[in-house]
Design a protein around this motif. Structure first.
Motif, PDB file in Angstrom:
ATOM      1  N   LEU A  64     -17.771  -3.939  -2.979  1.00 14.92           N
ATOM      2  CA  LEU A  64     -16.661  -4.865  -3.166  1.00 14.92           C
ATOM      3  C   LEU A  64     -15.570  -4.232  -4.021  1.00 14.92           C
ATOM      4  O   LEU A  64     -14.375  -4.341  -3.708  1.00 14.92           O
ATOM      5  N   VAL A  65     -15.964  -3.559  -5.089  1.00 20.09           N
ATOM      6  CA  VAL A  65     -14.982  -2.873  -5.937  1.00 20.09           C
ATOM      7  C   VAL A  65     -14.238  -1.816  -5.136  1.00 20.09           C
ATOM      8  O   VAL A  65     -13.008  -1.691  -5.210  1.00 20.09           O
ATOM      9  N   THR A  66     -14.985  -1.033  -4.343  1.00 20.53           N
ATOM     10  CA  THR A  66     -14.358   0.018  -3.537  1.00 20.53           C
ATOM     11  C   THR A  66     -13.350  -0.561  -2.561  1.00 20.53           C
ATOM     12  O   THR A  66     -12.239  -0.029  -2.387  1.00 20.53           O
ATOM     13  N   GLU A  67     -13.710  -1.681  -1.918  1.00 21.01           N
ATOM     14  CA  GLU A  67     -12.813  -2.295  -0.942  1.00 21.01           C
ATOM     15  C   GLU A  67     -11.553  -2.847  -1.613  1.00 21.01           C
ATOM     16  O   GLU A  67     -10.451  -2.725  -1.079  1.00 21.01           O
ATOM     17  N   LEU A  68     -11.707  -3.446  -2.782  1.00 22.87           N
ATOM     18  CA  LEU A  68     -10.533  -3.967  -3.486  1.00 22.87           C
ATOM     19  C   LEU A  68      -9.604  -2.837  -3.929  1.00 22.87           C
ATOM     20  O   LEU A  68      -8.374  -2.962  -3.854  1.00 22.87           O
ATOM     21  N   LYS A  69     -10.183  -1.736  -4.371  1.00 31.97           N
ATOM     22  CA  LYS A  69      -9.362  -0.591  -4.777  1.00 31.97           C
ATOM     23  C   LYS A  69      -8.651   0.010  -3.562  1.00 31.97           C
ATOM     24  O   LYS A  69      -7.484   0.396  -3.641  1.00 31.97           O
ATOM     25  N   ARG A  70      -9.357   0.073  -2.445  1.00 33.10           N
ATOM     26  CA  ARG A  70      -8.739   0.608  -1.224  1.00 33.10           C
ATOM     27  C   ARG A  70      -7.581  -0.262  -0.771  1.00 33.10           C
ATOM     28  O   ARG A  70      -6.509   0.234  -0.413  1.00 33.10           O
ATOM     29  N   LEU A  71      -7.770  -1.601  -0.807  1.00 31.94           N
ATOM     30  CA  LEU A  71      -6.696  -2.505  -0.410  1.00 31.94           C
ATOM     31  C   LEU A  71      -5.488  -2.352  -1.329  1.00 31.94           C
ATOM     32  O   LEU A  71      -4.339  -2.347  -0.870  1.00 31.94           O
ATOM     33  N   THR A  72      -5.735  -2.192  -2.614  1.00 32.37           N
ATOM     34  CA  THR A  72      -4.632  -2.014  -3.562  1.00 32.37           C
ATOM     35  C   THR A  72      -3.851  -0.748  -3.241  1.00 32.37           C
ATOM     36  O   THR A  72      -2.611  -0.734  -3.265  1.00 32.37           O
ATOM     37  N   THR A  73      -4.565   0.327  -2.926  1.00 29.02           N
ATOM     38  CA  THR A  73      -3.906   1.594  -2.587  1.00 29.02           C
ATOM     39  C   THR A  73      -3.073   1.464  -1.320  1.00 29.02           C
ATOM     40  O   THR A  73      -1.984   2.041  -1.215  1.00 29.02           O
ATOM     41  N   GLU A  74      -3.574   0.699  -0.346  1.00 23.67           N
ATOM     42  CA  GLU A  74      -2.829   0.503   0.896  1.00 23.67           C
ATOM     43  C   GLU A  74      -1.543  -0.285   0.643  1.00 23.67           C
ATOM     44  O   GLU A  74      -0.488   0.038   1.180  1.00 23.67           O
ATOM     45  N   LEU A  75      -1.626  -1.326  -0.164  1.00 25.31           N
ATOM     46  CA  LEU A  75      -0.469  -2.182  -0.402  1.00 25.31           C
ATOM     47  C   LEU A  75       0.523  -1.556  -1.373  1.00 25.31           C
ATOM     48  O   LEU A  75       1.733  -1.774  -1.269  1.00 25.31           O
ATOM     49  N   ALA A  76      -0.002  -0.811  -2.321  1.00 21.69           N
ATOM     50  CA  ALA A  76       0.853  -0.175  -3.331  1.00 21.69           C
ATOM     51  C   ALA A  76       0.318   1.220  -3.607  1.00 21.69           C
ATOM     52  O   ALA A  76      -0.496   1.407  -4.526  1.00 21.69           O
ATOM     53  N   PRO A  77       0.748   2.210  -2.795  1.00 17.49           N
ATOM     54  CA  PRO A  77       0.180   3.558  -2.916  1.00 17.49           C
ATOM     55  C   PRO A  77       0.288   4.163  -4.310  1.00 17.49           C
ATOM     56  O   PRO A  77      -0.533   5.004  -4.684  1.00 17.49           O
ATOM     57  N   GLY A  78       1.257   3.745  -5.100  1.00 17.05           N
ATOM     58  CA  GLY A  78       1.410   4.340  -6.423  1.00 17.05           C
ATOM     59  C   GLY A  78       0.576   3.667  -7.503  1.00 17.05           C
ATOM     60  O   GLY A  78       0.616   4.087  -8.662  1.00 17.05           O
ATOM     61  N   ALA A  79      -0.193   2.654  -7.131  1.00 13.75           N
ATOM     62  CA  ALA A  79      -0.949   1.901  -8.138  1.00 13.75           C
ATOM     63  C   ALA A  79      -2.157   2.695  -8.617  1.00 13.75           C
ATOM     64  O   ALA A  79      -2.810   3.394  -7.838  1.00 13.75           O
ATOM     65  N   GLU A  80      -2.431   2.578  -9.880  1.00 19.03           N
ATOM     66  CA  GLU A  80      -3.641   3.154 -10.463  1.00 19.03           C
ATOM     67  C   GLU A  80      -4.623   2.018 -10.737  1.00 19.03           C
ATOM     68  O   GLU A  80      -4.221   0.945 -11.162  1.00 19.03           O
ATOM     69  N   THR A  81      -5.892   2.255 -10.482  1.00 20.46           N
ATOM     70  CA  THR A  81      -6.878   1.197 -10.655  1.00 20.46           C
ATOM     71  C   THR A  81      -8.012   1.649 -11.562  1.00 20.46           C
ATOM     72  O   THR A  81      -8.300   2.838 -11.681  1.00 20.46           O
ATOM     73  N   HIS A  82      -8.611   0.691 -12.205  1.00 22.06           N
ATOM     74  CA  HIS A  82      -9.791   0.948 -13.038  1.00 22.06           C
ATOM     75  C   HIS A  82     -10.677  -0.277 -12.947  1.00 22.06           C
ATOM     76  O   HIS A  82     -10.205  -1.414 -13.089  1.00 22.06           O
ATOM     77  N   ALA A  83     -11.943  -0.093 -12.693  1.00 20.75           N
ATOM     78  CA  ALA A  83     -12.877  -1.208 -12.577  1.00 20.75           C
ATOM     79  C   ALA A  83     -13.899  -1.135 -13.699  1.00 20.75           C
ATOM     80  O   ALA A  83     -14.328  -0.051 -14.093  1.00 20.75           O
TER      81      ALA A  83
END
Length: 237
Positions: A64-83
């Motif tokens: 689930l974390v991986t999928e949410l991070k992937r979706l964020t990257t698709e919608l905003a390629p410049g976004a950085e994520t941390h879980a």
């Protein structure tokens, strides 16, 4: 007869009607979520979901974390994520998302669920304030009209947070001093006492949870603040 009268009748051809242009929709005013002088740099999304519930939904937390991070990257390629995974004691009561907020030290959750022994009496705390020192309950700063026995019942559950209390234990503890002739409830009438208590808690009635076939439990909530007495309660064992 005049020449004008003999001339064939002439009519002006109808002119095409130009549709009136509708004004372009104006964008809705942007609501500012941060105080002046600051800027939004990101956001935090708390997800209340334990491993058992994730498995029941056919997914695990890692995926689930991986999928949410992937979706964020698709919608905003410049976004950085941390879980970060929220760890809480096994069996900790309360709404999942509130347990997560507290475990991850969310300032708003901590501010609402804290021991306020030294808080000024006039300080307004939003949500529920269970004031054990003064034997009262405030709902959004308004005093709840609990009877003495209703407060005793709530206090008994609060001081045993997260533990399911059987009806027989409630009777033994709260009516231990009853003498012959007193109206001592049975297990069925304990449910009536709990319903009356909940009705006076209004929109916060779910802080007293029913455990089917077992009894009742007070669960930790982010919108509940407890003011403990300066000395240990005689009710606390």
């Amino acid at each position: 007869m005049s020449l004008a009268a003999l001339a064939p009748e002439t009519r002006t051809a109808p002119q095409p009607v130009t549709p009136r242009a509708e004004p372009a929709p104006q964008p809705a005013p942007r609501l500012r979520a941060v105080p002046e002088g600051t800027e939004a740099r990101g956001f935090v999304l708390y997800v209340g979901l334990d491993e058992a519930k994730a498995a029941a939904a056919g997914i695990d937390l890692g995926r689930l974390v991986t999928e949410l991070k992937r979706l964020t990257t698709e919608l905003a390629p410049g976004a950085e994520t941390h879980a970060a995974v929220a760890l809480a004691p096994a069996g900790a009561g309360g709404r999942d998302v509130d347990v997560v907020r507290l475990a991850l030290q969310d300032p708003t959750a901590l501010a609402r669920y804290r021991r306020t022994d030294d808080a000024p009496a006039e300080k307004i705390v939003p949500g529920v304030v269970i004031d054990i020192s003064r034997k009262r309950v405030l709902l959004d700063s308004v005093n709840a009209s609990l009877t003495y026995k209703e407060f005793e019942l709530l206090q008994y559950l609060v001081l045993r947070e997260g533990r399911t209390i059987e009806r027989t234990e409630i009777i033994s503890a709260l009516w231990a001093d009853a003498v012959e002739g007193d109206d001592v409830p049975n297990e069925r009438t304990i449910d009536v006492h709990v319903r009356r208590l909940r009705s006076k808690l209004g929109g916060y009635d779910d802080i007293v949870r029913t455990v089917r076939g077992a009894g009742y439990r007070f669960d930790r909530h982010a919108d509940v603040s407890i003011r403990y007495a300066s000395t240990p309660s005689p009710d606390f064992f």
